[in-house]
Every structure is written in structure tokens, then in C-alpha cells.
Enzyme design. Structure first.
Site, PDB file in Angstrom:
ATOM      1  N   ASN A 157     -14.249 -33.297 -16.673  1.00 49.53           N
ATOM      2  CA  ASN A 157     -13.471 -33.987 -15.649  1.00 49.53           C
ATOM      3  C   ASN A 157     -13.795 -33.323 -14.314  1.00 49.53           C
ATOM      4  O   ASN A 157     -13.627 -32.110 -14.165  1.00 49.53           O
ATOM      5  CB  ASN A 157     -11.970 -33.873 -15.952  1.00 49.53           C
ATOM      6  CG  ASN A 157     -11.591 -34.592 -17.241  1.00 49.53           C
ATOM      7  OD1 ASN A 157     -12.152 -35.632 -17.562  1.00 49.53           O
ATOM      8  ND2 ASN A 157     -10.644 -34.024 -17.980  1.00 49.53           N
ATOM      9  N   GLN A 176      -9.180 -33.688 -13.606  1.00 47.53           N
ATOM     10  CA  GLN A 176      -9.346 -32.226 -13.611  1.00 47.53           C
ATOM     11  C   GLN A 176      -8.062 -31.573 -13.087  1.00 47.53           C
ATOM     12  O   GLN A 176      -7.555 -31.941 -12.020  1.00 47.53           O
ATOM     13  CB  GLN A 176     -10.540 -31.805 -12.741  1.00 47.53           C
ATOM     14  CG  GLN A 176     -10.808 -30.301 -12.827  1.00 47.53           C
ATOM     15  CD  GLN A 176     -12.072 -29.872 -12.068  1.00 47.53           C
ATOM     16  OE1 GLN A 176     -12.720 -30.674 -11.392  1.00 47.53           O
ATOM     17  NE2 GLN A 176     -12.403 -28.599 -12.196  1.00 47.53           N
ATOM     18  N   SER A 177      -7.542 -30.628 -13.854  1.00 49.12           N
ATOM     19  CA  SER A 177      -6.319 -29.932 -13.444  1.00 49.12           C
ATOM     20  C   SER A 177      -6.530 -28.437 -13.265  1.00 49.12           C
ATOM     21  O   SER A 177      -5.722 -27.782 -12.610  1.00 49.12           O
ATOM     22  CB  SER A 177      -5.200 -30.182 -14.468  1.00 49.12           C
ATOM     23  OG  SER A 177      -5.574 -29.698 -15.745  1.00 49.12           O
ATOM     24  N   HIS A 203     -15.241 -26.671 -16.679  1.00 50.23           N
ATOM     25  CA  HIS A 203     -15.097 -26.535 -18.129  1.00 50.23           C
ATOM     26  C   HIS A 203     -15.599 -27.791 -18.823  1.00 50.23           C
ATOM     27  O   HIS A 203     -15.437 -28.902 -18.323  1.00 50.23           O
ATOM     28  CB  HIS A 203     -13.652 -26.238 -18.536  1.00 50.23           C
ATOM     29  CG  HIS A 203     -12.625 -27.126 -17.913  1.00 50.23           C
ATOM     30  ND1 HIS A 203     -12.198 -26.965 -16.614  1.00 50.23           N
ATOM     31  CD2 HIS A 203     -11.942 -28.199 -18.405  1.00 50.23           C
ATOM     32  CE1 HIS A 203     -11.289 -27.889 -16.329  1.00 50.23           C
ATOM     33  NE2 HIS A 203     -11.119 -28.662 -17.402  1.00 50.23           N
TER      34      HIS A 203
HETATM   35  P1  DGP Z   1      -8.743 -30.616 -17.211  1.00 48.24           P
HETATM   36  O1  DGP Z   1      -7.566 -31.551 -17.180  1.00 48.24           O
HETATM   37  O2  DGP Z   1     -10.070 -31.290 -17.496  1.00 48.24           O
HETATM   38  O3  DGP Z   1      -8.778 -29.724 -15.993  1.00 48.24           O
HETATM   39  O4  DGP Z   1      -8.496 -29.690 -18.468  1.00 48.24           O
HETATM   40  C1  DGP Z   1      -7.763 -28.538 -18.426  1.00 48.24           C
HETATM   41  C2  DGP Z   1      -7.416 -28.201 -19.840  1.00 48.24           C
HETATM   42  O5  DGP Z   1      -7.000 -26.850 -19.872  1.00 48.24           O
HETATM   43  C3  DGP Z   1      -6.258 -29.011 -20.437  1.00 48.24           C
HETATM   44  O6  DGP Z   1      -6.743 -29.768 -21.549  1.00 48.24           O
HETATM   45  C4  DGP Z   1      -5.245 -27.981 -20.898  1.00 48.24           C
HETATM   46  C5  DGP Z   1      -6.019 -26.687 -20.856  1.00 48.24           C
HETATM   47  N1  DGP Z   1      -5.248 -25.526 -20.457  1.00 48.24           N
HETATM   48  C6  DGP Z   1      -4.493 -25.418 -19.335  1.00 48.24           C
HETATM   49  N2  DGP Z   1      -3.951 -24.189 -19.262  1.00 48.24           N
HETATM   50  C7  DGP Z   1      -4.403 -23.512 -20.355  1.00 48.24           C
HETATM   51  C8  DGP Z   1      -4.180 -22.189 -20.827  1.00 48.24           C
HETATM   52  O7  DGP Z   1      -3.486 -21.363 -20.242  1.00 48.24           O
HETATM   53  N3  DGP Z   1      -4.793 -21.863 -21.996  1.00 48.24           N
HETATM   54  C9  DGP Z   1      -5.597 -22.742 -22.677  1.00 48.24           C
HETATM   55  N4  DGP Z   1      -6.137 -22.307 -23.815  1.00 48.24           N
HETATM   56  N5  DGP Z   1      -5.823 -23.987 -22.256  1.00 48.24           N
HETATM   57  C10 DGP Z   1      -5.227 -24.371 -21.103  1.00 48.24           C
END
Ligand code: DGP
Length: 113
Positions: free
Chosen positions: A86, A93-94, A99
Site C-alpha cells: 500500500n 498505507q497506515s 512494507h
Molecule cells: P498498511 O495499512 O499497509 O500500512 O499496513 C500496516 C500493517 O501493520 C497493518 O496490517 C497492521 C500492522 N501493524 C500495525 N501496527 C503493528 C504493530 O505494532 N505490530 C505488528 N506486528 N503489526 C502492526
């Protein structure tokens, strides 16, 4: 680039379920899985979005694609998996550390939402 959740995971400041690591990248389970297998593969180099990658990152990005394929194959899903990047809030993207989502273990719909 400001510190993100993912740079804190790289630095072991917050925990993650790590499935693969080498000098250039880290792979861990997504905290909010959208499939039975949902890993995130990140570069250790802090690149905010795919669009921010430079030509000097070409080898790193190729390495990550090859590793994604290897990691999901090692997990037993080499025949059916999906990789997602994303790029930007409009695309979902968050976390602003590049990634690759590695998704497997269920039927994947098309087109993605
Ligand atoms: P995106 O929306 O593409 O930016 O994906 C970010 C992803 O990161 C989302 O699927 C949830 C994951 N995520 C967010 N915070 C954490 C965290 O603290 N640990 C892990 N393992 N994943 C996280």
C-alpha cells in the site's frame, strides 16, 4: 524520516513475532491478520513509501521480493500467495515505513478492495 512502529520493532523496542531476519530486512506477523498467513516484510533501511525508494535501493527491493517468495514457500504456501504494497494513505498505507504484506492460506478475491 520520523520513528515509526516498524523502526521500533527493528530496534526491539516493541515486541513482534519475527519469522525471518537478515542484514537488510525483517519479517514478522501482522498484528491484525487478514489471512491465516499474514506477514509484513520490511527493509531495515527507513524508506517511507515505495515511491520514495531511490535507484540505489534497487538491489534491496529485489532482495525483498526474492525473500518474500522464499519465506512464504517455507511456510508451505509457495503455490498460492499474494504480495501487497500500500503506497500512501489513499491506498491504505497506515505505517510509513515501506512494507510488503505477504498473505496466504485462504482464497484471494480479485479485484482487491
Ligand atoms: P498498511 O495499512 O499497509 O500500512 O499496513 C500496516 C500493517 O501493520 C497493518 O496490517 C497492521 C500492522 N501493524 C500495525 N501496527 C503493528 C504493530 O505494532 N505490530 C505488528 N506486528 N503489526 C502492526
Amino acid at each position: 524520516m520520523s520513528e515509526t512502529l516498524f523502526s521500533k520493532i527493528i530496534e526491539r523496542q516493541i515486541p513482534a513475532d519475527i519469522v525471518y531476519e537478515d542484514d537488510d530486512c525483517l519479517c514478522f506477523k501482522d498484528v491484525n491478520p487478514k489471512a491465516p498467513v499474514h506477514y509484513l516484510l520490511i527493509p531495515k533501511k527507513p524508506i517511507e513509501r515505495l515511491v520514495d525508494a531511490k535507484s540505489e535501493d534497487q538491489t534491496l527491493l529485489g532482495h525483498m521480493l526474492m525473500k518474500a517468495s522464499e519465506i512464504v514457500s517455507d511456510a508451505g504456501f509457495g503455490d498460492a500467495f499474494r504480495l501487497v504494497i500500500n503506497n500512501g494513505p489513499g491506498a491504505g498505507q497506515s505505517v510509513f515505513h515501506l512494507h510488503i504484506h505477504i498473505l496466504a492460506g485462504r482464497t484471494m478475491g480479485w479485484p482487491p478492495g
